[in-house]
Design an enzyme around this catalytic site. Structure first.
Site, PDB file in Angstrom:
ATOM      1  CB  THR A 143      61.235 110.882  74.588  1.00 57.28           C
ATOM      2  OG1 THR A 143      61.382 112.176  75.160  1.00 57.28           O
ATOM      3  CG2 THR A 143      62.165 110.731  73.396  1.00 57.28           C
ATOM      4  CE  LYS A 165      62.094 114.756  73.285  1.00 57.73           C
ATOM      5  NZ  LYS A 165      63.149 114.274  74.246  1.00 57.73           N
ATOM      6  CB  THR A 176      67.543 117.208  76.303  1.00 57.89           C
ATOM      7  OG1 THR A 176      68.220 116.592  77.357  1.00 57.89           O
ATOM      8  CG2 THR A 176      67.160 118.607  76.707  1.00 57.89           C
TER       9      THR A 176
END
Lengths: 389, 389
Positions: A143, A165, A176
């Site tokens: 992200t 991630k 998150t």
């Protein structure tokens, strides 16, 4: 290129969840059933994919993980739950297994169910893209990460590949931290569960970025046994090596997440020692790591040790404030809760480095623990205020 | 000009604690002994002045408050304690009372004892500057405040004047929130103590800026009885009016602090209703207010309601996530923990205003509470990172 363990293939493609057109759908498949274990967020608002994965994890084995970025499918009610189920169902259909053999994860914007029409073409494209490189999957779940996060380890003749991630708890998406580990080790469910609990405690649970706990956090591990041998039990020779390898992978991913926090420029290790228990040391370390004031100071290169003590002082640990010593960059800047003989200019220089080391000694006992965080910068706030729902 | 209640005089002068040369020493004196009450920080690291004031408060009466800005005298060990005592002693000498009749407060940098040689000339200059305007004192205790903070109220023929410094828990100095109230009301110690506890609960304890609790926080009230009459007891007629007036002063100061937070552009009221107890509603409100992610979103004008639910989800309150409704700027943006029918564009427009109103209904009971906070901006981080010890 990071080659996946034997029997695993993965893909990462653009399904359309991200407005940017970047890859946003990852598929990880094992050619035989894998033993599974998972650690999921304790936030009372569990995203729809977490609810589905929680149920599917109970079976103890799985064939695939489907994960998307760009939409967290959190706080989306029954509509979101239907989408998460559909993700599992369509993936099962594509690779030829039951819906219940598919684990689901999502990260991204909160409050809207993902567009259902993107699922079928996306999952079919992912299936066609399956290969033995972990990289495309790692890119598809990013992200605000600036780089894909992959870690490898070996245990005997088995290998482990972890993909995460992060940008930690700081993601503007709220969504998150995801981590997936694939291994061809042959292990029992009991060993895998124990090893994962230990690995998470020593890695992801030692990092604290802004105290926010996501609705979507999850760590999933698949062990397909392709390396051969009878499934290892917790007391078998080799079990410790496997546990260690899993911990190593998780630690490497956790450190990568801390270093890649939104706007962060530093990695801060806060070791609390002289605690009566490790749990106490962790509580203290987390209180210190969660101090936004401290993390702003570190961003500014300032060895503001008073903010460390002030944060420690807010905990309920019955320590004696006048017994606490504090080392910053190796300098004893506070002794007995008051200014120490250490050289503050040296501590300031040490705060210019990428790695900042703070040690707090409560002089209560023998236990210690290290908590990791990063600095809060103007860029962090910019990230988190300019993102719009 | 804000005229102090009868019998009070105050001064604010430059003693030299602030490098800027701005006023940094405030003296408040009553011409007769005043009944006192105080609420002090619960941080385990209590600054030296707090330790002295705590002891002096036990006497129940006082003649003066001496307060400096520029140096918090926190984490300064026995050297700092000697300075705080010296402040009380020299003030007593200057105005003709015992050391024990003087309350001491400090705010500013942490980790260095204030320069003792500044005390005598400073306190003597302050004595010479005494007058009946509250303004110079209010200016002398400012740190990163952009304006002095004063509030007034009346109860019967008595008047109350409150003076505070804030920028809330966000002060780069760690030395947060000081508030002093002078009143000529004639009240018993029991009434004053009760009234202050209630006033603080309804005012300073309803604001939460960054979850950091200072080593120097204190709220002190002096009631010198100059308005005449027998000291009022808690059950006397007029006691409620006095309690209300004290609450009003504290509320006005608390709101002024929220509105003047470092870099803050907005005041956010978070009302949690449908709680089983007021305490539960406050716990929930504080968890939401302390979410840096939420406060960044508000700074960016984004009605990011998912961050409200995610923060609520981290509490241990056993609410049903699927029974929670959320109004943002009056719009029902979430219903039953999922997207609601409210107009998100209207909620976004409402987030452009200075006052942002968020209401969360847990549908568990009848209790409610409002917690106040502000937004986190790039300027906040700049403030807190560029300050150097």
């Amino acid at each position: 290129v990071t080659t996946l363990p034997q029997g695993f293939t993965a893909a990462g493609i653009t399904a359309g969840f991200k407005e940017s057109g970047d890859p946003d759908l990852g598929l990880l498949v094992t050619d035989r059933p894998a033993v599974t274990a998972g650690v999921l967020t304790t936030n009372r608002y569990q995203a729809a994919p977490i609810q589905v994965t929680k149920r599917h994890l109970r079976r103890g084995s799985a064939k695939a993980i489907i994960a998307n970025a760009g939409n967290a499918n959190a706080c989306t009610g029954s509509e979101g739950l239907a989408v998460a189920r559909e993700m599992a169902k369509l993936t099962g259909k594509a690779i030829g297994c039951k819906e219940q053999d598919v684990l689901v994860a999502s990260t991204g914007k909160i409050g809207w169910a993902p567009n259902k029409t993107l699922l079928k073409p996306g999952i079919e494209a992912a299936k066609l893209g399956l290969g033995n490189d972990a990289d495309p999957f790692a890119r598809a779940i990013m992200t605000t990460d600036t780089r894909p996060k992959i870690a490898e380890a070996a245990a005997g003749n088995a290998s482990l590949v972890g993909i995460a991630k992060g940008a930690g708890m700081m993601a503007p998406t709220m969504a998150t931290m995801l981590a997936f580990v694939a291994t061809d080790a042959s292990v029992s469910r009991s060993l895998l569960t124990e090893a994962l609990r230990k690995a998470v405690a020593d890695s992801f649970n030692t990092i604290s970025l802004d105290g926010c706990m996501s609705t979507n956090d999850c760590v999933l591990v698949l062990a397909n046994g392709a390396a051969g041998g009878e499934p290892m039990l917790p007391d078998d020779p080799g079990a410790d090596a496997f546990t260690q390898a899993l911990s190593d992978v998780c630690k490497a991913l956790a450190m990568d997440i801390v270093g890649d926090g939104e706007g962060a420029t530093k990695v801060v290790a806060i070791t609390v020692r002289g605690a009566t228990t490790e749990r106490e040391a962790r509580t203290a370390g987390r209180a210190i790591a969660d101090s936004v004031l401290l993390r702003c100071a570190i961003g500014g290169g300032d060895p503001n040790w008073g903010r460390v003590l002030a944060a420690l002082g807010t905990t309920t640990i019955p320590f004696d404030p006048y017994q606490v010593d504090l080392f910053w960059g190796g300098e004893l800047v506070a002794k007995g809760g008051a200014p120490g003989p250490g050289d503050l200019d040296k501590a300031r220089l040490a705060t210019q480095e990428r790695d900042v080391v703070i040690v707090v000694d409560m002089h209560r006992g023998e236990a210690q623990a290290t908590t990791w965080t990063n600095d809060t910068t103007v860029e962090y706030v910019r990230f988190n205020s300019e993102y719009t729902t």
